[in-house]
Enzyme design. Structure first.
Site, PDB file in Angstrom:
ATOM      1  N   LYS A  28     -31.726  20.415  40.835  1.00  0.00           N
ATOM      2  CA  LYS A  28     -33.184  20.442  41.045  1.00  0.00           C
ATOM      3  C   LYS A  28     -33.847  20.738  39.715  1.00  0.00           C
ATOM      4  O   LYS A  28     -33.227  21.347  38.835  1.00  0.00           O
ATOM      5  CB  LYS A  28     -33.561  21.532  42.048  1.00  0.00           C
ATOM      6  N   ASP A  36     -40.477  15.509  44.324  1.00  0.00           N
ATOM      7  CA  ASP A  36     -40.601  16.644  45.254  1.00  0.00           C
ATOM      8  C   ASP A  36     -42.099  17.001  45.231  1.00  0.00           C
ATOM      9  O   ASP A  36     -42.918  16.140  44.864  1.00  0.00           O
ATOM     10  CB  ASP A  36     -39.709  17.817  44.814  1.00  0.00           C
ATOM     11  N   GLY A  62     -48.837  20.736  56.096  1.00  0.00           N
ATOM     12  CA  GLY A  62     -48.794  19.920  54.878  1.00  0.00           C
ATOM     13  C   GLY A  62     -49.580  18.636  55.081  1.00  0.00           C
ATOM     14  O   GLY A  62     -49.972  18.287  56.206  1.00  0.00           O
ATOM     15  N   GLY A 109     -48.729  16.001  52.519  1.00  0.00           N
ATOM     16  CA  GLY A 109     -48.163  15.271  51.385  1.00  0.00           C
ATOM     17  C   GLY A 109     -47.273  14.123  51.824  1.00  0.00           C
ATOM     18  O   GLY A 109     -47.392  13.615  52.945  1.00  0.00           O
ATOM     19  N   ASN A 110     -46.369  13.745  50.937  1.00  0.00           N
ATOM     20  CA  ASN A 110     -45.494  12.599  51.174  1.00  0.00           C
ATOM     21  C   ASN A 110     -44.666  12.767  52.450  1.00  0.00           C
ATOM     22  O   ASN A 110     -44.555  11.852  53.270  1.00  0.00           O
ATOM     23  CB  ASN A 110     -44.578  12.425  49.946  1.00  0.00           C
ATOM     24  N   ALA A 168     -45.117  14.888  55.064  1.00  0.00           N
ATOM     25  CA  ALA A 168     -45.959  14.945  56.261  1.00  0.00           C
ATOM     26  C   ALA A 168     -46.397  13.531  56.664  1.00  0.00           C
ATOM     27  O   ALA A 168     -46.343  13.149  57.835  1.00  0.00           O
ATOM     28  CB  ALA A 168     -47.177  15.823  56.003  1.00  0.00           C
TER      29      ALA A 168
HETATM   30  P1  NDP Z   1     -46.218  16.687  48.201  1.00  0.00           P
HETATM   31  O1  NDP Z   1     -46.596  17.179  46.875  1.00  0.00           O
HETATM   32  O2  NDP Z   1     -46.402  15.251  48.526  1.00  0.00           O
HETATM   33  O3  NDP Z   1     -46.931  17.536  49.312  1.00  0.00           O
HETATM   34  C1  NDP Z   1     -46.734  18.915  49.423  1.00  0.00           C
HETATM   35  C2  NDP Z   1     -47.636  19.390  50.512  1.00  0.00           C
HETATM   36  O4  NDP Z   1     -47.523  20.774  50.774  1.00  0.00           O
HETATM   37  C3  NDP Z   1     -49.050  19.194  50.110  1.00  0.00           C
HETATM   38  O5  NDP Z   1     -49.769  18.940  51.246  1.00  0.00           O
HETATM   39  C4  NDP Z   1     -49.342  20.545  49.466  1.00  0.00           C
HETATM   40  O6  NDP Z   1     -50.664  20.825  49.287  1.00  0.00           O
HETATM   41  C5  NDP Z   1     -48.753  21.413  50.496  1.00  0.00           C
HETATM   42  N1  NDP Z   1     -48.558  22.745  49.985  1.00  0.00           N
HETATM   43  C6  NDP Z   1     -47.948  23.139  48.860  1.00  0.00           C
HETATM   44  N2  NDP Z   1     -47.970  24.463  48.760  1.00  0.00           N
HETATM   45  C7  NDP Z   1     -48.633  24.882  49.862  1.00  0.00           C
HETATM   46  C8  NDP Z   1     -48.976  26.146  50.351  1.00  0.00           C
HETATM   47  N3  NDP Z   1     -48.652  27.260  49.673  1.00  0.00           N
HETATM   48  N4  NDP Z   1     -49.640  26.211  51.526  1.00  0.00           N
HETATM   49  C9  NDP Z   1     -49.955  25.100  52.223  1.00  0.00           C
HETATM   50  N5  NDP Z   1     -49.648  23.880  51.800  1.00  0.00           N
HETATM   51  C10 NDP Z   1     -48.994  23.787  50.632  1.00  0.00           C
HETATM   52  O7  NDP Z   1     -44.700  17.109  48.421  1.00  0.00           O
HETATM   53  P2  NDP Z   1     -43.662  16.580  49.488  1.00  0.00           P
HETATM   54  O8  NDP Z   1     -44.327  16.121  50.718  1.00  0.00           O
HETATM   55  O9  NDP Z   1     -42.748  15.675  48.775  1.00  0.00           O
HETATM   56  O10 NDP Z   1     -42.855  17.926  49.798  1.00  0.00           O
HETATM   57  C11 NDP Z   1     -43.139  18.781  50.921  1.00  0.00           C
HETATM   58  C12 NDP Z   1     -41.897  19.588  51.260  1.00  0.00           C
HETATM   59  O11 NDP Z   1     -40.823  18.701  51.594  1.00  0.00           O
HETATM   60  C13 NDP Z   1     -41.370  20.465  50.126  1.00  0.00           C
HETATM   61  O12 NDP Z   1     -40.797  21.636  50.687  1.00  0.00           O
HETATM   62  C14 NDP Z   1     -40.260  19.617  49.512  1.00  0.00           C
HETATM   63  O13 NDP Z   1     -39.314  20.401  48.832  1.00  0.00           O
HETATM   64  C15 NDP Z   1     -39.683  18.993  50.769  1.00  0.00           C
HETATM   65  N6  NDP Z   1     -38.908  17.768  50.609  1.00  0.00           N
HETATM   66  C16 NDP Z   1     -39.374  16.688  49.919  1.00  0.00           C
HETATM   67  C17 NDP Z   1     -38.623  15.535  49.832  1.00  0.00           C
HETATM   68  C18 NDP Z   1     -39.108  14.315  49.123  1.00  0.00           C
HETATM   69  O14 NDP Z   1     -38.357  13.346  49.070  1.00  0.00           O
HETATM   70  N7  NDP Z   1     -40.318  14.283  48.606  1.00  0.00           N
HETATM   71  C19 NDP Z   1     -37.295  15.457  50.417  1.00  0.00           C
HETATM   72  C20 NDP Z   1     -36.920  16.623  51.176  1.00  0.00           C
HETATM   73  C21 NDP Z   1     -37.697  17.718  51.242  1.00  0.00           C
HETATM   74  P3  NDP Z   1     -51.156  20.972  47.758  1.00  0.00           P
HETATM   75  O15 NDP Z   1     -50.428  20.038  46.902  1.00  0.00           O
HETATM   76  O16 NDP Z   1     -52.545  20.600  47.985  1.00  0.00           O
HETATM   77  O17 NDP Z   1     -50.900  22.383  47.381  1.00  0.00           O
HETATM   78  O1  2IT Z   2     -35.563  18.156  48.524  1.00  0.00           O
HETATM   79  C1  2IT Z   2     -35.140  16.988  48.432  1.00  0.00           C
HETATM   80  O2  2IT Z   2     -34.125  16.604  49.036  1.00  0.00           O
HETATM   81  C2  2IT Z   2     -35.886  16.051  47.584  1.00  0.00           C
HETATM   82  N1  2IT Z   2     -36.902  16.414  47.027  1.00  0.00           N
HETATM   83  C3  2IT Z   2     -35.380  14.639  47.378  1.00  0.00           C
HETATM   84  C4  2IT Z   2     -34.317  14.612  46.340  1.00  0.00           C
HETATM   85  C5  2IT Z   2     -33.838  13.256  45.916  1.00  0.00           C
HETATM   86  O3  2IT Z   2     -33.022  13.237  44.975  1.00  0.00           O
HETATM   87  O4  2IT Z   2     -34.230  12.240  46.482  1.00  0.00           O
END
Ligand code: NDP
Ligand code: 2IT
Length: 445
Positions: free
Chosen positions: A124, A164, A235, A237-238, A240
């Site tokens: 990571k 991430d 959330g 983000g991606n 959600a």
């Molecule tokens: P994004 O940056 O697309 O979205 C993150 C989301 O979480 C945003 O809505 C962000 O809001 C919100 N957020 C962050 N901190 C807080 C907080 N303290 N309180 C409330 N909301 C918060 O990231 P992802 O969707 O990619 O990631 C979301 C989760 O999924 C993380 O835990 C990540 O580690 C996990 N994940 C991601 C993967 C991927 O492929 N992208 C794979 C597996 C797991 P804001 O940015 O406005 O703070």
């Molecule tokens: O937490 C995770 O699994 C990710 N952010 C995706 C990692 C990846 O290499 O696709």
């Protein structure tokens, strides 16, 4: 081997690294019996070697903002374990990023990646950079400066970063551009690439889709269907977005989304235009969900609160670590929630997990349920190596099969004599056995 003793020593060596200690403690509690029953794990020092990252790389990221001022951030890459494949895991850009958070994420990634059935090690990285409010050119300059250091330690057979929190397709593009310029090689060194230059179809949706496929499997163990269920999501983000899209496709009703400012409740369901608006709002770099309530008459904004107080059948946390605590878990239980499936990494606190499990709630940890993201990154690497691109349906089909296989594995290792499926134990034991056995085969290195 005694968990308390190992944890005490780890705490002395890593003071204040709470998230990392929390993640290690959970895994050790799950695997300690198997470890103690197998003296060859002990004699090979597997636990001591597994909990210490192979390498922690930190570097300076200097960049110029749009006003010509010099800014400096911290950059990191944690290469945790490569027993079963090259280091693999995302990059997080968020002001909260520190060594503890990246070590917890890197440690979790080892077991998650082992569960995917693909040859991927765990790693990571990221930075304490705040993307919020930055211009496109500032993001580009930051990514280029970040890669000016990172390129030395990554490679398609060595370490393959991805996105991430705060790192999506745009950032991967800028990072890839700089890597290519520095090495003069067009390779699959990053995943989450644009679909016209080496990316895989379905990768953007994969984490959320995978979580929903996993939830479906969990419900089926109790002869329940996802169709018609009320779902609370955090959330926006991606992850959600992918989860909400698939939940709608399968006939569930999503009633919340959230951001750091509060949550949005829409009893008519988060669907259609509202899902599209999620992408718009994210792209605007504004860190709030309140605008949903101005844009859509049926959406209400509840300031400063988490959505876990809303009655639902299923809860899917998609934001960040430790966002659902014991009190939230109690609220969910009291309001009739039957299933909590983690899409974020470690969103439930240890107290919340204990409460959910003791109340016979279906509960799955992120390292099993959100593995579809990294699994599809693995499929992107395969397509890059073959210099071919699979159609959407093929990637989705493989993702679906992988999620079903992970679920089966969790049931195999986690089913208790009373029939309750302990997904935490199942995921930890299965991931641990795969990695530990590979480490034994490869000697003390
Ligand atoms: P994004 O940056 O697309 O979205 C993150 C989301 O979480 C945003 O809505 C962000 O809001 C919100 N957020 C962050 N901190 C807080 C907080 N303290 N309180 C409330 N909301 C918060 O990231 P992802 O969707 O990619 O990631 C979301 C989760 O999924 C993380 O835990 C990540 O580690 C996990 N994940 C991601 C993967 C991927 O492929 N992208 C794979 C597996 C797991 P804001 O940015 O406005 O703070
Ligand atoms: O937490 C995770 O699994 C990710 N952010 C995706 C990692 C990846 O290499 O696709």
């Amino acid at each position: 081997m005694d968990v308390t003793k190992v944890m005490h020593e780890l705490e002395l060596r890593n003071p204040g690294e709470h998230e990392y200690l929390q993640a290690v403690h959970e895994v050790l509690e799950s695997i300690i019996d198997i470890y103690n029953e197998n003296p060859h794990f002990y004699s090979a020092g597997i636990i001591q070697r597994l909990i210490e990252p192979d390498r922690v790389i930190t570097f300076k990221v200097p960049w110029l903002d749009d006003d010509g001022n010099v800014q400096v951030n911290k950059g990191y890459r944690i290469q945790f374990n490569n027993a079963i494949g090259p280091y693999k895991g995302g990059l997080r850009f968020h002001p909260s990023v520190n060594q503890s958070i990246l070590k917890f994420l890197g440690f979790e990634q080892i077991f998650k990646n082992a569960l995917t059935t693909l040859p991927l090690g765990g790693g990571k990285g990221g930075s304490d950079f705040q993307p919020k409010g930055k211009s496109n050119t500032e993001i580009m300059r930051f990514c280029q400066s970040f890669m000016l250091e990172l390129w030395r330690v990554i490679g398609p057979e060595t370490d393959v970063p991805a996105g991430d929190i705060g790192v999506g397709a745009r950032e991967i593009g800028y990072l890839f551009g700089m890597y290519k310029k520095l090495t003069n090689k067009f390779t699959g060194v990053l995943t989450g690439k644009g679909i016209h230059w080496g990316g895989s179809l379905i990768r953007p949706e994969a984490t959320g889709f995978g979580v929903v496929y996993f939830t479906k499997e969990m419900l089926s163990t109790r002869n329940e269907k996802i169709e018609g269920k009320k779902v609370v999501v955090s959330g926006f983000g991606n992850v959600a977005w992918g989860a909400v899209t698939k939940l709608n496709q399968l006939g569930a009703k999503v009633i919340t989304l959230s951001g750091p400012d509060g949550y949005i409740y829409d009893e008519e369901g988060i669907e259609g235009e509202i899902i599209d608006y999620m992408l718009e709002l994210r792209a605007s770099n504004d860190d709030i969900v309140e605008p949903f309530a101005h844009e859509f008459a049926s959406a209400k904004f509840i300031e400063g609160k988490h959505p876990w107080e809303v009655p639902c059948d299923i809860a899917i946390p998609c934001a960040t670590e430790n966002e659902l605590n014991e009190k939230d878990a109690q609220n969910l239980i009291d309001n009739g929630c039957k299933c909590v499936c983690e899409a974020a990494n470690m969103p439930c606190t240890p107290g919340a997990i204990e409460l959910l499990q003791n109340n016979d709630i279906l509960y799955a940890p992120g390292k099993a349920a959100n593995a579809g993201g990294v699994a599809t990154s693995g499929l992107e690497m395969t397509q890059n190596a073959m210099k071919l691109r699979w159609p959407k349906d093929e990637v989705d089909h493989r993702l679906h099969q992988i999620m079903q296989a992970i679920h089966e594995t969790c049931v195999h290792y986690g089913k208790r004599p009373d029939g309750y499926i302990d997904y935490v134990r199942g995921a930890n034991i299965a991931g641990f056995l795969k990695v530990a056995n590979a480490m034994i085969d490869q000697g003390i290195v």
